[in-house]
Design a protein around this motif. Sequence first.
Motif, PDB file in Angstrom:
ATOM      1  N   ALA A 101       3.404  -1.881 -13.291  1.00  0.00           N
ATOM      2  CA  ALA A 101       2.282  -1.445 -12.460  1.00  0.00           C
ATOM      3  C   ALA A 101       1.120  -1.051 -13.350  1.00  0.00           C
ATOM      4  CB  ALA A 101       2.698  -0.262 -11.586  1.00  0.00           C
ATOM      5  N   GLN A 154       8.211  -7.902  -1.870  1.00  0.00           N
ATOM      6  CA  GLN A 154       7.413  -6.831  -1.268  1.00  0.00           C
ATOM      7  C   GLN A 154       8.160  -6.281  -0.068  1.00  0.00           C
ATOM      8  OE1 GLN A 154       3.194  -7.687  -0.682  1.00  0.00           O
ATOM      9  NE2 GLN A 154       3.261  -6.694   1.311  1.00  0.00           N
ATOM     10  N   SER A 168      -2.604  -3.339  -5.066  1.00  0.00           N
ATOM     11  CA  SER A 168      -1.777  -2.245  -4.566  1.00  0.00           C
ATOM     12  C   SER A 168      -2.676  -1.021  -4.441  1.00  0.00           C
ATOM     13  CB  SER A 168      -0.597  -1.971  -5.509  1.00  0.00           C
ATOM     14  OG  SER A 168       0.248  -0.971  -4.980  1.00  0.00           O
ATOM     15  N   VAL A 194       0.047  -4.652  -9.042  1.00  0.00           N
ATOM     16  CA  VAL A 194       1.441  -4.927  -9.376  1.00  0.00           C
ATOM     17  C   VAL A 194       1.521  -6.293 -10.056  1.00  0.00           C
ATOM     18  CG1 VAL A 194       1.866  -5.809  -7.035  1.00  0.00           C
ATOM     19  CG2 VAL A 194       3.795  -5.203  -8.503  1.00  0.00           C
ATOM     20  N   LYS A 199       2.338  -0.909  -2.544  1.00  0.00           N
ATOM     21  CA  LYS A 199       3.178  -2.042  -2.956  1.00  0.00           C
ATOM     22  C   LYS A 199       4.041  -1.688  -4.152  1.00  0.00           C
ATOM     23  CE  LYS A 199       0.531  -6.086  -1.362  1.00  0.00           C
ATOM     24  NZ  LYS A 199      -0.691  -5.490  -0.828  1.00  0.00           N
ATOM     25  N   ASN A 200       3.424  -1.117  -5.183  1.00  0.00           N
ATOM     26  CA  ASN A 200       4.193  -0.723  -6.366  1.00  0.00           C
ATOM     27  C   ASN A 200       5.250   0.319  -6.027  1.00  0.00           C
ATOM     28  OD1 ASN A 200       3.293  -2.125  -8.776  1.00  0.00           O
ATOM     29  ND2 ASN A 200       1.306  -1.141  -8.489  1.00  0.00           N
ATOM     30  N   LEU A 235       8.018  -0.936 -13.594  1.00  0.00           N
ATOM     31  CA  LEU A 235       8.432  -0.689 -12.215  1.00  0.00           C
ATOM     32  C   LEU A 235       9.685   0.177 -12.145  1.00  0.00           C
ATOM     33  CD1 LEU A 235       7.857  -4.056 -10.307  1.00  0.00           C
ATOM     34  CD2 LEU A 235       6.661  -1.887 -10.001  1.00  0.00           C
TER      35      LEU A 235
END
Length: 883
Positions: free
Chosen positions: A161, A434, A242, A302, A142-143, A128
């Motif tokens: 990810a 998130q 994601s 994720v 999301k990632n 990440l």
Amino acid sequence: METLNLFREIYRKFTGRRGRPSRDDLAAAFRFRYACFKDLLDSNSQLLNIITDLEEKLTGRHVFGMSYVRSQAARAAFHAFRMIKSLDVLSGHKYPVLYGVLDRINGDIKDRLGEKKELPLTDPVLPLSCVNRDMVDWVGGKNAHLGEAMKIGLPIPAGFAITTRAFADFLAFNDLVDEINKQKMEIDPANPQTVKQVSEDVQTLISAARMPPALAEAIGAAYARMAPAVGESAVRVSMRSSAIGEDSELSFAGQYLTVLNVPGDQLLPAYKQILASLYTPRAISYRLNKGIRDEDIAMSVVCLQMVDAVASGVMYSHHPFNLRDDNILISAVWGLGPYAVDGVITPDTYRVAKTEDFPILDRTMSHKAVQLVAKPEAGLQEIPVPPELQDQPCLSPAQIKVLAAYAVKLEEHYHCPQDVEWALDKEGRLMVLQSRPLVLQAPTGKDLQDIPAVTGYPVLVEGGAAAFPGVGCGPAFQVQGDEDLLNFPDGAVLVARHSSPKFVMVMAKAQAIVTDSGSISGHMASLSREFSLPTLLDTKVATQTIAPGQIVTVDAYTCRIYEGRVPELLDHQPLRESHLKDTPVYETLKQVAEFILPLHLVDPRSPEFSPDFCRSLHDLGRLVHEFSYTEMFKISDLVSAREGYAIKLDAAIPLDLYLIDLGGGLTEADPDAHKVTPDQVASVPLQAVLRGMLREDVRAREPRPVQLSGLMSVMREQLLAAPNVEERFGERSYAIISDKYLNFSSRVGYHYSVLDAYCGATVNKNYITFSFKGGAADDVRRSRRVRAIAIVLMGLDFSVEVKGDRVDARLQKYESPVIQAKLDLIGRLLIFTRQMDMLMTSEAGVEAVAQNFLQGNYSLDMEAIAGSGPENATGKSPPADSA
């Protein structure tokens, strides 16, 4: 084709005067035409929605990738094709040339998409810490948002990810692409069973597929690197979908999977579960209904260290629908977050100001009897909350202020309100799980509280609807015909009775546009946004109140028009900063949009209003919609001329309503009769609606007639409405009925609603859908009115969604008596809403108006409402039969 031939034969007989077609023949012809026209209108609305969304993206304030550009371009072309196909079939194949026009425009779009060279990504897994917003096409929303949050110093659990490259490798390794495409060919969108069967087959394929060894090794290595980073030998993780497009321009809410508390030996099976969730029945249906190609969908995942949360919740950095409330809202429960977002437990709520030190404005504690927690090895379980904590707050004041600081930091970074999930671990650390854009339920723009109070200037007009916010000043110039447009002076304010796309001719010269009537979702409104031209519609009295040549200042923020110049407003223009402009993806969108957004065909009487002059999908949609009226007029003329078919309803209701019976909607009557009474209506849903509308206690207090319009109003009021349709149809309205079915649209003053219902013996088939939109009031009152209607509908057990000045409600799978009772109440509500504009003067009126309706009090008194507040409302609706 048989139905088409039947219509041709019916029309030939009628126009040749060689015989009168039977009612059954006319019904078959009408059903065929109506089905084609309904498909055309649906795609027309979808195309205009796409255009609006692209216009918003071109402001540069939103994050999107090439998948969004390709997806929206494909959806726009799909709906343009569907419009052309519907028109071609509707007309008996008179417009094959339009397919070539679409191919030409779509070819231009594909050429521009091909000019953008994307950098390939070969990594199946990324930490990440290496992810940012520019990688949204490879790691999903999301990632990308978590990677950004980590870069601005917010506490994010350790994680990685699994990219869309991994998804592509998984499909290729198992030769699944062709097999999945083959399975999808079996889908019939009108048959849910085929969707279910394909879903099961595709998910089985994915579940049984082998994991590519290189991908399995990469995921395992990324997981192994987490252990020393977090100081644990056996790390458990949460795995969340994601997908591309998720949490962005389309919500995909609840479509894809999240798996919590996953041990290391279950990572690969959980990963395949999430991939398979791309093909759940609801996910497939969602994409079908949105016109989204599966080619533009890819799944990233994720993987975060599992937070064994003491407390969890959600945080909004802005009120979700009240533009005036720029405070932070925090909700919290004991244990893991799903019990908060799924509604299992009523969470504690906190409202926090964004000022220095983040003062807590108010708080509400709930009783929290149980909590969801992680099992020591894997999986989740529900356990009781210790008695001494069940009524205690989950967060301390200091923790609340830490979260508020997170919210402000995220909002400042993204330049828009945020929807944040958070968790409090056992060490007292608050973690962000998130963050995504919070879509406000009202048009974006300058907040009304920032507009200065203006005194000392006469107000000429107050009210209306802003199609584009802003301020403009100049001499008023009334436009009544084409000659006036030719003589329009530079720097004037255009004043007209009706909005018209023809006004594009002078938009570069105009300081503002003001009309007596018009829709913010119409063509001219779209053009005003394209030109960033302040535009105020539906003022009702502008042409009567504003004298030609009079200097006026148009305030399209607060929907007021002042006499003379108002320097306080002219010096208070908003800053419209762009945060995505000049990026490669933005430039590609701008190039593609040149073949989708502009509207050049604005005058149907012009010799250039033809297929040869279509330069955009917007042009093509405008042309097809205009031509569709010509084809529909043939069946409407046929129906209206045969008085034995379209029958007038003779009832004490304020409309000239003609009923089109598709079968069983009316009792046996004299075939030569020109009228029927409500007693002769056999359609169960129409009977119920009429009962509500005909109630004496509702009608007796209605100050103005309700103007309902059926199918003909749908044609008249669609977003691409043809000019002067009213002259063609006069005052007649039509409703389509059968014994168990009702479909009509209604316009009550400046409010527009659509009602569709089925009411029979089979519970699983019964439903009501109801949509309400519009109004002539300012944005604040429109918002209040919609919230009041939403409260009423929720009180009547409908599922409700509010978006801007529109509310959509649905109720389904109830016994026939319940459906009839709800339709009775909808009939009352259609009349009741006419009174709302004048009552939406304060926030107190919202709850008070709704509760008055739910309690059966339709004699609304303005002073009583103004003095009412939430403290006088029950907060709970009575049973439907008591309203």
